[in-house]
Design an enzyme around this catalytic site. Structure first.
Site, PDB file in Angstrom:
ATOM      1  CE  LYS A 252      -4.138  -1.980   2.213  1.00 15.76           C
ATOM      2  NZ  LYS A 252      -5.038  -1.875   3.399  1.00 15.76           N
TER       3      LYS A 252
ATOM      4  CE1 TYR B 265      -9.701  -2.601   0.811  1.00 20.05           C
ATOM      5  CE2 TYR B 265      -8.737  -0.706  -0.287  1.00 20.05           C
ATOM      6  CZ  TYR B 265      -8.598  -1.839   0.495  1.00 20.05           C
ATOM      7  OH  TYR B 265      -7.361  -2.203   0.962  1.00 20.05           O
TER       8      TYR B 265
ATOM      9  CG  PHE C 276     -13.303   2.111   7.482  1.00 23.48           C
ATOM     10  CD1 PHE C 276     -12.948   1.522   6.280  1.00 23.48           C
ATOM     11  CD2 PHE C 276     -14.073   1.377   8.377  1.00 23.48           C
ATOM     12  CE1 PHE C 276     -13.339   0.224   5.976  1.00 23.48           C
ATOM     13  CE2 PHE C 276     -14.472   0.078   8.080  1.00 23.48           C
ATOM     14  CZ  PHE C 276     -14.105  -0.503   6.873  1.00 23.48           C
TER      15      PHE C 276
ATOM     16  NE  ARG D 155      -6.603 -11.642   5.909  1.00 19.96           N
ATOM     17  CZ  ARG D 155      -7.367 -10.545   5.859  1.00 19.96           C
ATOM     18  NH1 ARG D 155      -7.428  -9.807   4.742  1.00 19.96           N
ATOM     19  NH2 ARG D 155      -8.055 -10.163   6.905  1.00 19.96           N
TER      20      ARG D 155
ATOM     21  CB  THR E 161      -7.464  -4.911  10.187  1.00 19.53           C
ATOM     22  OG1 THR E 161      -8.049  -6.040   9.520  1.00 19.53           O
ATOM     23  CG2 THR E 161      -7.731  -3.647   9.386  1.00 19.53           C
TER      24      THR E 161
ATOM     25  NE  ARG F 294      -2.616  -5.180   7.409  1.00 18.60           N
ATOM     26  CZ  ARG F 294      -3.774  -5.698   7.034  1.00 18.60           C
ATOM     27  NH1 ARG F 294      -4.328  -6.675   7.735  1.00 18.60           N
ATOM     28  NH2 ARG F 294      -4.407  -5.244   5.956  1.00 18.60           N
TER      29      ARG F 294
ATOM     30  CG  ASN G 207      -3.727  -1.809   6.976  1.00 16.49           C
ATOM     31  OD1 ASN G 207      -3.577  -1.548   5.780  1.00 16.49           O
ATOM     32  ND2 ASN G 207      -4.785  -2.455   7.441  1.00 16.49           N
TER      33      ASN G 207
ATOM     34  CG  HIS H 202      -5.623  -6.134   0.000  1.00 16.18           C
ATOM     35  ND1 HIS H 202      -6.823  -6.054   0.659  1.00 16.18           N
ATOM     36  CD2 HIS H 202      -5.767  -7.113  -0.938  1.00 16.18           C
ATOM     37  CE1 HIS H 202      -7.668  -6.931   0.117  1.00 16.18           C
ATOM     38  NE2 HIS H 202      -7.052  -7.581  -0.851  1.00 16.18           N
TER      39      HIS H 202
ATOM     40  CD  GLU I 143      -9.294  -9.006  -2.996  1.00 19.44           C
ATOM     41  OE1 GLU I 143     -10.103  -8.661  -2.113  1.00 19.44           O
ATOM     42  OE2 GLU I 143      -8.165  -9.485  -2.729  1.00 19.44           O
TER      43      GLU I 143
HETATM   44  P1  DAT Z   1      -8.107  -6.111   5.950  1.00 19.93           P
HETATM   45  O1  DAT Z   1      -7.286  -5.161   5.104  1.00 19.93           O
HETATM   46  O2  DAT Z   1      -7.325  -6.611   7.133  1.00 19.93           O
HETATM   47  O3  DAT Z   1      -8.730  -7.214   5.136  1.00 19.93           O
HETATM   48  P2  DAT Z   1     -10.778  -4.918   6.080  1.00 19.93           P
HETATM   49  O4  DAT Z   1     -11.089  -5.670   4.819  1.00 19.93           O
HETATM   50  O5  DAT Z   1     -11.699  -5.083   7.223  1.00 19.93           O
HETATM   51  O6  DAT Z   1      -9.292  -5.255   6.598  1.00 19.93           O
HETATM   52  O7  DAT Z   1     -10.710  -3.364   5.750  1.00 19.93           O
HETATM   53  C1  DAT Z   1     -10.082  -2.914   4.586  1.00 19.93           C
HETATM   54  C2  DAT Z   1      -9.194  -1.732   4.935  1.00 19.93           C
HETATM   55  O8  DAT Z   1     -10.005  -0.645   5.411  1.00 19.93           O
HETATM   56  C3  DAT Z   1      -8.192  -1.989   6.053  1.00 19.93           C
HETATM   57  O9  DAT Z   1      -7.003  -2.613   5.597  1.00 19.93           O
HETATM   58  C4  DAT Z   1      -7.944  -0.607   6.581  1.00 19.93           C
HETATM   59  C5  DAT Z   1      -9.306   0.056   6.423  1.00 19.93           C
HETATM   60  N1  DAT Z   1     -10.064  -0.033   7.673  1.00 19.93           N
HETATM   61  C6  DAT Z   1     -10.781  -1.090   8.129  1.00 19.93           C
HETATM   62  N2  DAT Z   1     -11.330  -0.828   9.317  1.00 19.93           N
HETATM   63  C7  DAT Z   1     -10.946   0.431   9.634  1.00 19.93           C
HETATM   64  C8  DAT Z   1     -11.162   1.283  10.754  1.00 19.93           C
HETATM   65  N3  DAT Z   1     -11.908   0.903  11.796  1.00 19.93           N
HETATM   66  N4  DAT Z   1     -10.594   2.513  10.739  1.00 19.93           N
HETATM   67  C9  DAT Z   1      -9.833   2.914   9.687  1.00 19.93           C
HETATM   68  N5  DAT Z   1      -9.583   2.152   8.606  1.00 19.93           N
HETATM   69  C10 DAT Z   1     -10.131   0.928   8.590  1.00 19.93           C
HETATM   70 MG    MG Z   2     -10.247  -7.182   3.713  1.00 23.44          MG
END
Ligand code: DAT
Ligand code: MG
Length: 142
Positions: free
Chosen positions: A11, A51, A59, A87, A93, A104, A114, A117, A128
């Protein structure tokens, strides 16, 4: 255990801080082999489509702004149980909650920034990979 392919992004926060090599080192040393890779600057439509499952969350908009703020590396990784292994190597996350030694925990700046992905299921990986790569862009590897 099955050989799988998963989709990975290095990222903007990580690319900006020249952490591409450090992150690839973690992935490759855990048995994940690169079968496709390119650097791209996402546009808003690409980021929003990628996304889409998070549309409407608080967010979401800052996440999109962040993802288009600098180039990223999109890649396809192959290996035994690649989706689960990726993962695990990434960590959860929120970097504050991620296990020591994960990408991370060691590199991420915040829940949003973070660093990486990784696809969370076979269905996500297929969607994806196809979102960013044509089938002929994936290389055969042993
Ligand atoms: P991951 O990337 O671990 O699969 P996710 O699919 O739940 O996590 O969310 C996608 C992205 O969105 C994540 O990498 C960062 C952002 N995100 C998720 N939850 C968040 C939050 N509570 N505050 C800020 N950013 C968030
Ligand atoms: Mg995700």
């Amino acid at each position: 255990n099955e050989v799988e392919r998963t989709f990975s992004i290095i990222k903007p926060d990580a690319v900006t801080r020249n952490l591409i090599g450090s992150i690839l080192q973690r992935l490759e040393s855990n048995g994940l082999s690169v079968v496709a890779s390119k650097m791209i600057r996402l546009d808003r439509e690409q980021a929003e489509g990628f996304y889409a499952e998070h549309k409407g969350r608080d967010f979401y908009e800052p996440l999109i702004e962040y993802m288009i703020s600098a180039p990223v590396i999109v890649q396809v990784l192959q290996g035994e149980d690649a989706i689960t292994v990726n993962r695990r190597v990434m960590g959860v996350t929120d970097p504050a909650k991620a296990e020591e030694g994960t990408i991370r925990a060691d590199f991420a700046l915040s829940v949003r920034e973070n660093s990486v992905h990784g696809s969370d299921s076979v269905a996500s990986a297929e969607r994806e990979i196809a979102y960013f790569f044509a089938p002929e862009e994936l290389c055969e590897r042993d």
